[in-house]
Design an enzyme around this catalytic site. Structure first.
Site, PDB file in Angstrom:
ATOM      1  N   VAL A  74       0.827  -1.209   0.000  1.00 30.33           N
ATOM      2  CA  VAL A  74       0.000   0.000   0.000  1.00 30.33           C
ATOM      3  C   VAL A  74       0.862   1.261   0.000  1.00 30.33           C
ATOM      4  CG1 VAL A  74      -1.908  -1.130   1.217  1.00 30.33           C
ATOM      5  CG2 VAL A  74      -0.156   0.100   2.543  1.00 30.33           C
ATOM      6  N   TYR A 165       3.896   5.948  15.093  1.00 33.11           N
ATOM      7  CA  TYR A 165       2.617   5.249  14.907  1.00 33.11           C
ATOM      8  C   TYR A 165       1.436   6.165  15.304  1.00 33.11           C
ATOM      9  CZ  TYR A 165      -0.621   1.256  15.687  1.00 33.11           C
ATOM     10  OH  TYR A 165      -1.674   0.372  15.678  1.00 33.11           O
ATOM     11  N   LYS A 169      -1.592   7.477  13.049  1.00 38.31           N
ATOM     12  CA  LYS A 169      -2.951   7.055  13.398  1.00 38.31           C
ATOM     13  C   LYS A 169      -3.889   8.229  13.612  1.00 38.31           C
ATOM     14  CE  LYS A 169      -2.765   2.563  13.156  1.00 38.31           C
ATOM     15  NZ  LYS A 169      -3.307   1.962  11.923  1.00 38.31           N
TER      16      LYS A 169
HETATM   17  P1  NAD Z   1      -1.103  -7.664  11.759  1.00 36.89           P
HETATM   18  O1  NAD Z   1       0.369  -7.448  11.790  1.00 36.89           O
HETATM   19  O2  NAD Z   1      -1.614  -9.047  11.920  1.00 36.89           O
HETATM   20  O3  NAD Z   1      -1.738  -7.074  10.430  1.00 36.89           O
HETATM   21  C1  NAD Z   1      -1.164  -6.085   9.625  1.00 36.89           C
HETATM   22  C2  NAD Z   1      -1.069  -6.638   8.220  1.00 36.89           C
HETATM   23  O4  NAD Z   1      -0.646  -5.597   7.337  1.00 36.89           O
HETATM   24  C3  NAD Z   1      -0.026  -7.754   8.102  1.00 36.89           C
HETATM   25  O5  NAD Z   1      -0.630  -8.910   7.574  1.00 36.89           O
HETATM   26  C4  NAD Z   1       1.044  -7.181   7.183  1.00 36.89           C
HETATM   27  O6  NAD Z   1       1.664  -8.129   6.347  1.00 36.89           O
HETATM   28  C5  NAD Z   1       0.234  -6.166   6.392  1.00 36.89           C
HETATM   29  N1  NAD Z   1       1.074  -5.110   5.818  1.00 36.89           N
HETATM   30  C6  NAD Z   1       2.081  -4.434   6.423  1.00 36.89           C
HETATM   31  N2  NAD Z   1       2.618  -3.537   5.591  1.00 36.89           N
HETATM   32  C7  NAD Z   1       1.943  -3.647   4.410  1.00 36.89           C
HETATM   33  C8  NAD Z   1       2.036  -2.974   3.163  1.00 36.89           C
HETATM   34  N3  NAD Z   1       2.940  -2.010   2.955  1.00 36.89           N
HETATM   35  N4  NAD Z   1       1.182  -3.330   2.173  1.00 36.89           N
HETATM   36  C9  NAD Z   1       0.258  -4.310   2.375  1.00 36.89           C
HETATM   37  N5  NAD Z   1       0.136  -4.984   3.539  1.00 36.89           N
HETATM   38  C10 NAD Z   1       0.966  -4.656   4.546  1.00 36.89           C
HETATM   39  O7  NAD Z   1      -1.694  -6.723  12.913  1.00 36.89           O
HETATM   40  P2  NAD Z   1      -3.201  -6.294  13.238  1.00 36.89           P
HETATM   41  O8  NAD Z   1      -3.253  -6.113  14.705  1.00 36.89           O
HETATM   42  O9  NAD Z   1      -4.184  -7.175  12.581  1.00 36.89           O
HETATM   43  O10 NAD Z   1      -3.245  -4.827  12.605  1.00 36.89           O
HETATM   44  C11 NAD Z   1      -4.216  -4.400  11.676  1.00 36.89           C
HETATM   45  C12 NAD Z   1      -4.395  -2.901  11.816  1.00 36.89           C
HETATM   46  O11 NAD Z   1      -5.001  -2.593  13.074  1.00 36.89           O
HETATM   47  C13 NAD Z   1      -3.092  -2.093  11.779  1.00 36.89           C
HETATM   48  O12 NAD Z   1      -3.301  -0.889  11.065  1.00 36.89           O
HETATM   49  C14 NAD Z   1      -2.844  -1.791  13.237  1.00 36.89           C
HETATM   50  O13 NAD Z   1      -2.033  -0.655  13.418  1.00 36.89           O
HETATM   51  C15 NAD Z   1      -4.256  -1.585  13.732  1.00 36.89           C
HETATM   52  N6  NAD Z   1      -4.420  -1.715  15.181  1.00 36.89           N
HETATM   53  C16 NAD Z   1      -4.360  -2.930  15.777  1.00 36.89           C
HETATM   54  C17 NAD Z   1      -4.570  -3.011  17.150  1.00 36.89           C
HETATM   55  C18 NAD Z   1      -4.595  -4.327  17.865  1.00 36.89           C
HETATM   56  O14 NAD Z   1      -4.938  -4.324  19.064  1.00 36.89           O
HETATM   57  N7  NAD Z   1      -4.271  -5.433  17.210  1.00 36.89           N
HETATM   58  C19 NAD Z   1      -4.779  -1.847  17.897  1.00 36.89           C
HETATM   59  C20 NAD Z   1      -4.823  -0.632  17.256  1.00 36.89           C
HETATM   60  C21 NAD Z   1      -4.658  -0.572  15.886  1.00 36.89           C
END
Ligand code: NAD
Length: 294
Positions: A74, A165, A169
């Site tokens: 992305v 981050y 965000k």
């Molecule tokens: P995750 O690491 O399992 O998922 C993130 C995914 O994004 C991964 O599969 C990774 O390969 C993919 N990715 C990374 N860079 C990329 C790129 N340049 N192009 C395409 N894909 C790419 O973690 P998650 O917890 O499922 O995170 C999903 C979203 O939720 C993220 O934006 C994260 O910041 C946000 N988030 C998660 C939490 C939580 O509690 N898990 C809390 C706040 C925000």
């Protein structure tokens, strides 16, 4: 299942695991055709593999759903364009974009390398800009669109070691706040999710007993509401462990000190200025200006 996504085409970025996988599976289970995008790298954004996206596509197909894998990053305009092209070439249109891809490069502000700061902004904030910008003309032509930004409590409130981050965000909230207005005439609605879920991003941060209740599917229930036909527009939804709440930026009632106000006047009136007991939100800066001059 009363809420359905039949004939809807959705892109979910970063859908090879964690929250994105859960969103993709749920959309497909309710009838959407899903572009499962994932670069397949590590949590810090290093490396890549085609396997992550394809595995989720295989899962969706095994359950009778429709999906296609896409391994574009992305984080550049060209690859984001290519991702949107996958949706158009495969399914002929685009209705839903869930910007979810993300990485972590945590370090305190005094120690963080600027390259790591920029990379995190590039994936989360610019990645959502690139994908949404490439999608926008298709959503406009469609006269319909549902877009989700994925924010975080770290951006809304701050978190030690996450200046990069958190900047990205909260930047996503700023992005939503303007394009939620610009999309209105084409029924394009833009919302933000601030999730908490057990994924590889959080597995080492929280105790197992808490992680057990933080099922990604519980965040997905909120996200699907934000992309359904009857969705709100311009909200920030916090979701985790079955708890759902809206977050708003509010402004205090304020004090009119007049055209001659000095720093002494501001200091003297500080308790009143800082009184948030009558705080209110606004949908746009024009709305807020109208309040100031009313
Ligand atoms: P995750 O690491 O399992 O998922 C993130 C995914 O994004 C991964 O599969 C990774 O390969 C993919 N990715 C990374 N860079 C990329 C790129 N340049 N192009 C395409 N894909 C790419 O973690 P998650 O917890 O499922 O995170 C999903 C979203 O939720 C993220 O934006 C994260 O910041 C946000 N988030 C998660 C939490 C939580 O509690 N898990 C809390 C706040 C925000």
């Amino acid at each position: 299942m009363s809420i359905r996504f039949d004939n809807r085409v959705a892109i979910v970025t970063g859908a090879g695991g964690g929250l994105g996988r859960s969103h993709a599976l749920a959309l497909a289970a309710r009838g959407a055709k899903v572009v499962v995008n994932d670069l397949g790298g590590a949590v810090d954004g290093s490396g890549s593999s085609a396997g992550a996206a394809q595995r989720v596509v295989d899962e969706i197909k095994a359950l009778g759903g429709e999906a296609v894998a896409d391994t574009n990053s992305v984080s550049t305009p060209e690859t984001a364009e290519a991702l949107v092209k996958t949706a158009i070439d495969t399914y002929g249109k685009l209705d839903i974009v869930i910007n979810n891809a993300g990485i972590l490069r945590d370090k305190s502000f005094s120690k963080v390398e600027l390259a790591d700061f920029k990379l995190v902004i590039e994936v989360h904030l610019m990645g959502s800009v690139y994908v949404t910008k490439a999608a926008w003309p298709h959503l406009q032509a469609n006269n319909y669109g549902r877009v989700v930004m994925t924010s975080s409590a770290s951006g809304l409130y701050g978190n030690f070691g996450q200046a990069n981050y958190g900047s990205a965000k909260l930047g996503l909230v700023g992005l939503m706040n303007t394009i939620k207005l610009e999309g209105q005439k084409n029924d394009i609605r833009v919302n933000t999710i601030a999730p908490v879920a057990a994924t590889r991003m959080t597995e080492n941060l929280l105790p197992p007993a808490i992680l057990e209740s933080l099922k990604p599917e519980l965040v997905t229930a909120g996200v699907l509401h934000l992309v359904q036909e009857n969705s709100p527009n311009g909200v920030i939804l916090e979701a985790g462990a079955g708890y759902y709440s809206l977050v708003q930026i509010v402004e205090g009632a304020g004090v009119k000190l007049g055209a001659e106000a000095s720093v002494d006047d501001v200091a003297a009136a500080w308790d009143k200025i800082a009184d948030m007991s009558k705080a209110t939100p606004a949908f746009s800066s024009n709305e807020k200006l109208a309040t100031i001059f009313s």
